[in-house]
Write an enzyme that holds these catalytic residues in place. Sequence first.
Site, mmCIF file in Angstrom:
data_model
loop_
_atom_site.group_PDB
_atom_site.id
_atom_site.type_symbol
_atom_site.label_atom_id
_atom_site.label_comp_id
_atom_site.label_asym_id
_atom_site.label_seq_id
_atom_site.Cartn_x
_atom_site.Cartn_y
_atom_site.Cartn_z
ATOM 1 C CG ASP A 159 -0.995 0.024 -15.342
ATOM 2 O OD1 ASP A 159 -1.660 0.520 -14.414
ATOM 3 O OD2 ASP A 159 0.049 0.546 -15.790
ATOM 4 C CB CYS A 191 -0.917 0.011 1.222
ATOM 5 S SG CYS A 191 -1.971 1.477 1.303
#
Length: 353
Positions: free
Chosen positions: A210, A108
Amino acid sequence: MSETQPPAPRIGHHALGNRVILAPMAGVTDRPFRQLCRRLGAGLVVGEMVTADPSLWHTRKSRLRMDHSGEPGPRSVQIAGGDAAMLAEAARLNAEMGAEIIDINMGCPAKKVCNKAAGSALLRDEALVAEILEAVVAAVEVPVTLKIRTGWCAESNNGVRVARLAEQAGIQALAVHGRHRQQRYTGHAEYDTIAAIKAAVGIPVFANGDIDSPHKAAAVLDYTGADAVMVGRGAQGNPWIFREIDHYLRHGETLAPPSDDERAGVLRDHLDALHAFYGEHMGVRIARKHVGWYLAGDARLDEARRGELKGCFNRLESRHEQHRFIDDLFGHARPSAAAPREPGATSKGTRAA
């Protein structure tokens, strides 16, 4: 393509349903969204990040994040923190509550997480990484997995070293986001580091970053040699991406997009699940971001109209009004932004991005 595709990976004794995994996303992968993605083809779903500090578990946010009732296994719970003993205890307690896989967050990039020396900030201290991994693995009998980035910054691309530490500590699978922490979600994911990690370890590696289409998923798997892809933002507003990727990997052909009727039904079901899980007041508000993502991928609408309808939906205050909006959106081409219950002309061809 199905003849040459490797089988779905295993995490410990758990065989995954396929090679497409829902990434953990705070504020997104709650129980309603996890169940929806499972239904639409995800081979594994990972829950929202939960703090490793049990003293904070009494909050409404933590209680909801830890709610996996009614979900099929294996149930994967992600924990975050910077103290090895606390993470080990959090893993033990979550396993007692039914977690079948413990995932450790070292990926994160959020400031509020990194400022507490957790998430991807841990990648700066490889000794602490090893200490945490060894402590958590020793604390539980269920498999432990790890999610990382390629490193803290471009000058500290230590993903391969961290992956080796993970394997040595007994981590059962590793998810790698192809960006370093300082990139956050800007620029483009790179897959060279993921390929290097896959070549360096023998545990399953999941490529993340992505992945927004079946063709992209296949290309990333081919380039990196990874065992599965992990989809995050590509699933927002498009939970059908899991079955589309799985179908393409198995058969080498593009699956037909969902019909407008199916899309309408999925949105209605998602709204119902959010309202039931959070209660109407909170559920109505959480639904706004999800419907915003669905609208962003509606091919019938130009950018201006999407913004107009998103603003309209965000002003709705009840479950009934939100359902009426969806009925009008799919029953009619142009629901009025000022009054979404007014009919318009029929149209086809909706598709989420």
